[in-house]
Design an enzyme around this catalytic site. Structure first.
Site, PDB file in Angstrom:
ATOM      1  N   SER A 135       0.839  -1.200   0.000  1.00 44.46           N
ATOM      2  CA  SER A 135       0.000   0.000   0.000  1.00 44.46           C
ATOM      3  C   SER A 135       0.868   1.242   0.000  1.00 44.46           C
ATOM      4  O   SER A 135       1.683   1.441   0.918  1.00 44.46           O
ATOM      5  CB  SER A 135      -0.899   0.010   1.234  1.00 44.46           C
ATOM      6  N   ASP A 156      -4.830   3.479  -1.883  1.00 45.37           N
ATOM      7  CA  ASP A 156      -5.908   3.778  -0.940  1.00 45.37           C
ATOM      8  C   ASP A 156      -6.493   5.154  -1.208  1.00 45.37           C
ATOM      9  O   ASP A 156      -5.818   6.171  -1.008  1.00 45.37           O
ATOM     10  CB  ASP A 156      -5.373   3.718   0.499  1.00 45.37           C
ATOM     11  N   ASP A 170      -6.495  -6.673   4.449  1.00 41.40           N
ATOM     12  CA  ASP A 170      -5.852  -5.346   4.434  1.00 41.40           C
ATOM     13  C   ASP A 170      -5.919  -4.765   5.833  1.00 41.40           C
ATOM     14  O   ASP A 170      -7.014  -4.560   6.373  1.00 41.40           O
ATOM     15  CB  ASP A 170      -6.611  -4.461   3.426  1.00 41.40           C
ATOM     16  N   GLY A 171      -4.726  -4.493   6.396  1.00 41.44           N
ATOM     17  CA  GLY A 171      -4.647  -3.858   7.706  1.00 41.44           C
ATOM     18  C   GLY A 171      -3.861  -4.694   8.689  1.00 41.44           C
ATOM     19  O   GLY A 171      -4.282  -5.803   9.028  1.00 41.44           O
ATOM     20  N   MET A 220      -9.143   7.887  -0.079  1.00 41.50           N
ATOM     21  CA  MET A 220      -9.954   8.262   1.096  1.00 41.50           C
ATOM     22  C   MET A 220     -10.472   9.682   0.912  1.00 41.50           C
ATOM     23  O   MET A 220      -9.752  10.545   0.385  1.00 41.50           O
ATOM     24  CB  MET A 220      -9.110   8.207   2.363  1.00 41.50           C
ATOM     25  N   MET A 275     -12.178   4.093  -0.391  1.00 39.27           N
ATOM     26  CA  MET A 275     -12.794   4.318   0.925  1.00 39.27           C
ATOM     27  C   MET A 275     -13.458   5.687   0.866  1.00 39.27           C
ATOM     28  O   MET A 275     -13.032   6.650   1.541  1.00 39.27           O
ATOM     29  CB  MET A 275     -11.718   4.246   2.022  1.00 39.27           C
ATOM     30  N   HIS A 330      -1.195  -1.288  -4.235  1.00 42.13           N
ATOM     31  CA  HIS A 330      -2.483  -0.992  -3.590  1.00 42.13           C
ATOM     32  C   HIS A 330      -2.580   0.518  -3.373  1.00 42.13           C
ATOM     33  O   HIS A 330      -1.727   1.120  -2.715  1.00 42.13           O
ATOM     34  CB  HIS A 330      -2.542  -1.746  -2.262  1.00 42.13           C
ATOM     35  N   MET A 381     -11.591  -6.459   5.471  1.00 34.20           N
ATOM     36  CA  MET A 381     -10.721  -5.520   6.199  1.00 34.20           C
ATOM     37  C   MET A 381     -10.347  -6.111   7.560  1.00 34.20           C
ATOM     38  O   MET A 381     -11.216  -6.573   8.308  1.00 34.20           O
ATOM     39  CB  MET A 381     -11.421  -4.174   6.394  1.00 34.20           C
ATOM     40  N   HIS A 402      -8.291   0.769  -3.909  1.00 40.82           N
ATOM     41  CA  HIS A 402      -9.195   0.517  -2.775  1.00 40.82           C
ATOM     42  C   HIS A 402      -9.912   1.822  -2.454  1.00 40.82           C
ATOM     43  O   HIS A 402      -9.309   2.758  -1.921  1.00 40.82           O
ATOM     44  CB  HIS A 402      -8.362   0.021  -1.580  1.00 40.82           C
ATOM     45  N   GLY A 424       1.228  -2.229   4.073  1.00 40.66           N
ATOM     46  CA  GLY A 424       1.759  -0.876   3.922  1.00 40.66           C
ATOM     47  C   GLY A 424       3.012  -0.690   4.735  1.00 40.66           C
ATOM     48  O   GLY A 424       4.128  -0.726   4.212  1.00 40.66           O
ATOM     49  N   SER A 425       2.847  -0.529   6.047  1.00 41.45           N
ATOM     50  CA  SER A 425       4.004  -0.240   6.896  1.00 41.45           C
ATOM     51  C   SER A 425       5.004  -1.396   6.905  1.00 41.45           C
ATOM     52  O   SER A 425       6.214  -1.172   7.015  1.00 41.45           O
ATOM     53  CB  SER A 425       3.546   0.109   8.312  1.00 41.45           C
ATOM     54  N   PHE A 439      -6.511   4.355   8.248  1.00 43.43           N
ATOM     55  CA  PHE A 439      -5.118   4.671   8.551  1.00 43.43           C
ATOM     56  C   PHE A 439      -4.239   3.437   8.428  1.00 43.43           C
ATOM     57  O   PHE A 439      -4.680   2.327   8.725  1.00 43.43           O
ATOM     58  CB  PHE A 439      -4.991   5.223   9.984  1.00 43.43           C
ATOM     59  N   GLY A 440      -2.984   3.665   8.010  1.00 40.74           N
ATOM     60  CA  GLY A 440      -1.986   2.608   8.036  1.00 40.74           C
ATOM     61  C   GLY A 440      -1.452   2.440   9.445  1.00 40.74           C
ATOM     62  O   GLY A 440      -1.716   3.260  10.331  1.00 40.74           O
TER      63      GLY A 440
END
Ligand code: DX5
Ligand code: ZN
Length: 226
Positions: free
Chosen positions: A9, A34, A174-175, A36, A67, A32, A136, A65, A196-197, A142-143
């Site tokens: 992400s 995101d 995801d998450g 938002m 959101m 990915h 999810m 994705h 992501g992170s 938030f990441g």
């Protein structure tokens, strides 16, 4: 035997060094993206213009994705950018099947996403309408949040149902996906992993992708979801 996919992400990338960071994840399966709107979720990222530039710059196809509110209007607009996949939240559409059909007609894969509190049973009779279901594993927005194990019963029930009807829909999580949690999600039937992170926070993002893919594939096949 089905493969697993790792989709980093770019929410965790450096937004002013996006081209450099896209080159750092050249061995990813999808990028990915995101989107938002500070409305459906309490955070704001970017829109179609940035997505278009990422699409033109990335060596890897895009997994968008959404959101945002009003996905019936927006999902086809993102598909028209030529991205590989558009996933929209069921909570933000009034007609998920019609919207997925429009996305597919334009030529993208169509995905539907579920917040942690949203049940999956309504999808059981309409799995064929989607190429991907995103369960999810955090509340979207938030990441860097912690993986929620309480979402796993929904995922494993969905995976069991999809297998029983011979569906080839991809099951994405995801998450909070990292080297400690990816096997848990894979054991419950996920085959497509957003991180992501865990990718951009690593010293070598390409190497992090290889490690995550290995851990995810081993756990997935150990539990014979093929
Ligand atoms: C959260 C986003 C995720 C986020 C994941 O709402 O949908 O894609 O970037 O970040 P990590 O992997 O850090 O939890
Ligand atoms: Zn996401």
């Amino acid at each position: 035997m089905s493969d697993v996919r790792i989709n980093p992400s770019i929410l965790s990338a450096d937004f002013v060094n996006m081209e450099r960071d896209l080159q750092r994840i050249g061995n990813a399966d999808f990028v990915h993206v995101d989107i938002m709107d500070n409305n459906f979720v309490p955070n704001l990222t970017f829109g179609p213009q940035m997505t278009q530039r990422v699409q033109e710059t990335s060596p890897v196809p895009l997994d968008v994705h959404l959101m945002i509110n009003d996905c019936d209007t927006w999902a086809p607009k993102y598909a028209e950018l030529g991205v590989a996949s558009v996933t929209f939240h069921v909570e933000a559409t009034s007609d998920p099947v019609a919207t997925a059909r429009r996305v597919r007609d334009i030529g993208a894969r169509a995905g539907v996403a579920l917040r942690p509190g949203t049940d999956a049973e309504f999808l059981y009779d309409i799995l064929d309408e989607f190429d991907q279901i995103l369960v999810m594993t955090v509340e979207p927005g938030f990441g860097g949040q912690s993986f929620r194990p309480d979402t796993m019963p929904k995922l494993s029930a969905l995976a069991a149902h999809a297998r029983s009807v011979g569906s080839d829909v991809w099951l994405q999580v995801d998450g909070g996906i990292n080297i400690d949690t990816i096997a848990i999600a894979a054991e419950h039937g996920a085959d497509t992993f957003v991180a992501g992170s865990a990718v951009f926070g690593a010293a070598d993002p390409d190497e992090a992708i290889v490690t995550l893919r290995g851990l995810g594939a081993a756990a997935y096949h150990r539990h014979s979801h093929d």
